[in-house]
Design an enzyme around this catalytic site. Structure first.
Site, short mmCIF file in Angstrom:
data_model
loop_
_atom_site.label_atom_id
_atom_site.label_comp_id
_atom_site.label_asym_id
_atom_site.label_seq_id
_atom_site.Cartn_x
_atom_site.Cartn_y
_atom_site.Cartn_z
N ARG A 122 57.00 9.05 -45.70
CA ARG A 122 57.84 10.03 -44.76
C ARG A 122 57.32 9.88 -43.22
O ARG A 122 57.31 10.76 -42.56
CB ARG A 122 57.79 11.39 -45.23
CG ARG A 122 57.98 11.74 -46.58
CD ARG A 122 58.51 13.07 -46.79
NE ARG A 122 59.02 13.44 -47.89
CZ ARG A 122 58.54 13.64 -49.04
NH1 ARG A 122 57.07 13.84 -49.26
NH2 ARG A 122 58.94 14.24 -50.26
N LYS A 144 64.30 3.84 -31.23
CA LYS A 144 65.52 3.94 -32.27
C LYS A 144 65.14 2.63 -33.10
O LYS A 144 64.62 1.61 -32.88
CB LYS A 144 66.98 3.35 -31.47
CG LYS A 144 67.58 4.41 -30.81
CD LYS A 144 68.95 4.08 -30.22
CE LYS A 144 69.62 5.05 -29.63
NZ LYS A 144 70.88 4.54 -28.74
N GLU A 186 70.51 -7.40 -20.47
CA GLU A 186 69.89 -5.93 -20.72
C GLU A 186 69.27 -5.52 -19.52
O GLU A 186 69.26 -4.42 -19.10
CB GLU A 186 68.98 -5.77 -21.94
CG GLU A 186 69.59 -6.17 -23.32
CD GLU A 186 70.58 -4.67 -23.73
OE1 GLU A 186 70.64 -3.86 -23.15
OE2 GLU A 186 70.93 -5.13 -24.82
N LYS A 228 64.39 3.09 -18.66
CA LYS A 228 64.47 3.46 -20.19
C LYS A 228 63.55 4.81 -20.43
O LYS A 228 64.12 5.65 -20.86
CB LYS A 228 64.21 2.27 -21.19
CG LYS A 228 64.36 2.85 -22.34
CD LYS A 228 65.28 1.82 -23.27
CE LYS A 228 65.49 2.54 -24.67
NZ LYS A 228 65.87 1.56 -25.66
N GLU A 238 69.88 10.93 -27.96
CA GLU A 238 71.36 10.63 -27.33
C GLU A 238 72.38 11.79 -27.54
O GLU A 238 73.49 11.36 -28.10
CB GLU A 238 71.72 9.29 -27.87
CG GLU A 238 72.97 8.52 -27.36
CD GLU A 238 73.19 7.14 -27.75
OE1 GLU A 238 71.98 6.41 -27.96
OE2 GLU A 238 74.41 6.68 -27.90
N ARG A 242 71.27 9.26 -22.80
CA ARG A 242 70.84 7.95 -23.29
C ARG A 242 71.84 7.07 -23.66
O ARG A 242 71.83 5.93 -23.53
CB ARG A 242 70.31 8.25 -24.56
CG ARG A 242 69.54 7.18 -25.18
CD ARG A 242 68.37 7.41 -26.26
NE ARG A 242 68.08 6.06 -26.62
CZ ARG A 242 66.69 6.01 -27.41
NH1 ARG A 242 65.91 7.09 -27.62
NH2 ARG A 242 66.30 5.03 -27.75
N ASN A 246 74.15 2.25 -23.16
CA ASN A 246 75.11 1.45 -23.76
C ASN A 246 76.14 0.86 -23.04
O ASN A 246 77.26 0.38 -23.27
CB ASN A 246 75.77 2.18 -24.89
CG ASN A 246 74.97 2.71 -26.13
OD1 ASN A 246 74.04 2.04 -26.52
ND2 ASN A 246 75.05 3.77 -26.35
N HIS A 249 78.24 -2.09 -24.00
CA HIS A 249 77.87 -2.49 -25.28
C HIS A 249 79.46 -1.94 -26.17
O HIS A 249 79.39 -2.68 -27.13
CB HIS A 249 76.73 -1.61 -26.07
CG HIS A 249 75.34 -1.92 -25.73
ND1 HIS A 249 74.95 -2.11 -24.34
CD2 HIS A 249 74.28 -2.33 -26.31
CE1 HIS A 249 73.69 -2.55 -24.48
NE2 HIS A 249 73.15 -2.66 -25.69
N HIS A 253 79.85 -4.97 -28.33
CA HIS A 253 79.89 -4.80 -29.85
C HIS A 253 81.11 -5.57 -30.79
O HIS A 253 80.97 -6.09 -31.67
CB HIS A 253 79.46 -3.76 -30.40
CG HIS A 253 78.06 -2.95 -30.25
ND1 HIS A 253 77.69 -2.06 -30.28
CD2 HIS A 253 76.91 -3.91 -30.04
CE1 HIS A 253 76.25 -1.78 -30.22
NE2 HIS A 253 75.91 -3.00 -30.22
N HIS A 267 73.83 -11.09 -28.68
CA HIS A 267 73.79 -9.60 -28.29
C HIS A 267 73.83 -9.44 -26.64
O HIS A 267 74.75 -8.93 -26.54
CB HIS A 267 72.86 -8.64 -29.19
CG HIS A 267 72.84 -7.16 -28.63
ND1 HIS A 267 73.75 -6.67 -29.09
CD2 HIS A 267 71.88 -6.53 -27.87
CE1 HIS A 267 73.53 -5.32 -28.38
NE2 HIS A 267 72.46 -5.42 -27.83
N1 GLY Z 1 69.31 0.42 -26.80
C1 GLY Z 1 69.76 1.64 -26.49
C2 GLY Z 1 69.05 2.76 -26.71
O1 GLY Z 1 67.80 2.73 -26.95
O2 GLY Z 1 69.36 3.92 -26.47
#
Ligand code: GLY
Length: 371
Positions: A122, A144, A186, A228, A238, A242, A246, A249, A253, A267
């Site tokens: 956990r 993430k 990025e 960031k 998010e 946040r 993207n 993206h 994507h 990517h």
């Molecule tokens: N890579 C996008 C984020 O971390 O929200």
């Protein structure tokens, strides 16, 4: 002394330390977090061949023992099989709640090992040691973690913040120019989404940075990570801001899916093309002047990066199919696709108010250009 960016999430604060030589000094940085002198490291074959011995030596200097699991390199590793293998390996190593898992690799390993740490007992603490530019400026920071599903990328996962991030900028010298530039996609994204000064700095310093200037590399990683961290502090899970991360993206994507997540398009390359397309869409919707997408493309071209659909080798599906692929995006809310658009360089915002005809128009023109 490395540069340090602090991610101030109440109760889960951590440092991102940035600079050359951090792997060799990993023991000094990690020792204060350990209850006993051992760590379990998850890596991939490429990174392990290049850097695992340095990490072992760096840890040994502080008497820290290390067990390691080496997985195949590549996006396919971000899936159930390797996750199961990782969790069972960690259990076999008798990793306990108070121990530390180390994610040693690029974005795939960071996401996978972070998720394994999140579900093991956990939740076990973990250190990110990102070895790609993309992972240093984006995926290792912000918590993430996860794997891909057959239905789409990153659809299975958890928010699990690392206890520490060590971004050793000397390893960037071992990346192929293509991988380096994909990560640079990025970096450019940060300037475009929220800081025109940073974008200007990149226009000036990007070529030196790509050529290996270490001070410029450290500064680009520091600036990106600081941006960031600021966003993640405002919106960890998010719910709002946040999503700005993207930028590029949604298009990216879809292009990655259309090229089978293969070597045809990395990517970060998809993100760079996606940023140019998001600016093109913004200009067509009258949100920013045509000068903005032109400036984005000009910088990407100067850096020798993929900029348009015509830079992707081989056939692509038609515009309607690409639009359908966008519908698989995580950013779909109540069936409506959210886009990150911009009012200018450094002025991105999130909106669901985008007519699909406008998106189709951008895709159709780009495909026509590809011929
Ligand atoms: N890579 C996008 C984020 O971390 O929200």
């Amino acid at each position: 002394m490395p540069e340090t960016v602090r991610v101030n999430l109440p109760g889960r604060e951590y440092d991102v330390r940035i600079g050359p030589g951090l792997i060799a000094a990993a023991g000094d940085h990690i020792a204060p977090f350990l209850k006993r002198s051992r760590v379990a490291v998850i890596s991939d074959e490429t990174v392990a061949a290049l850097h695992l011995d340095s990490l072992r030596d760096g840890l040994a200097e502080q008497g820290i023992a290390m067990q390691s699991l080496t997985l195949p390199a590549g996006e396919a590793t971000k899936s159930w099989g390797p996750l199961e293998q990782s969790v069972e390996w960690l259990l076999d190593q008798k990793v306990e709640r108070g121990d530390m898992v180390v994610a040693f690799g690029g974005g795939v390993i960071g996401d996978l090992a972070g998720f394994a740490a999140a579900v093991l007992r956990r939740g076990v603490r973990f250190v990110q040691i990102p070895t790609s530019l993309l992972a240093q400026v984006d995926s290792s920071v912000g918590g993430k973690t996860g794997i891909n599903a057959p239905q789409g990328k990153n659809l299975i996962g958890a928010f699990h913040q690392p206890a520490l991030v060590l971004a050793d900028t000397s390893v960037l010298g071992t990346l192929t120019p293509r991988d380096f530039l994909a990560g640079y996609g990025e970096v450019v994204k940060y300037g475009l989404l929220g800081d025109s000064d940073f974008f200007e700095w990149l226009e000036e310093n990007g070529p030196a940075l790509a050529a290996g200037d270490m001070d410029a590399r450290v500064e680009a990683v520091r600036w990106s990570v600081q941006m960031k961290a600021d966003i993640v502090e405002r919106d960890e899970t998010e719910q709002g801001d946040r999503a700005l991360l993207n930028l590029g993206h949604t298009f990216g994507h879809a292009l990655e899916a259309a090229t089978g997540y293969s070597d045809r398009l990395l990517h970060g390359e998809g993100v760079a093309i996606g940023c140019a397309m998001a600016y093109e869409l913004s200009a067509r919707l009258g949100l920013c002047s045509q000068e903005s997408p032109s400036r984005v493309r000009a910088h990407l071209r100067t850096m020798g990066m993929k900029t348009d659909l015509k830079d992707i080798e081989g056939d692509l599906p038609g515009a309607t199919d690409l639009l359908d692929l966008m519908g698989q995006d995580k950013k779909v809310v109540q069936g409506q696709l959210r886009f990150i658009l911009a009012r200018g360089i450094g002025e991105a915002f999130v909106t669901a108010d985008v007519p699909s005809e406008a998106v189709l128009g951008v895709l159709q023109d780009a495909l026509r250009d590809k011929g």
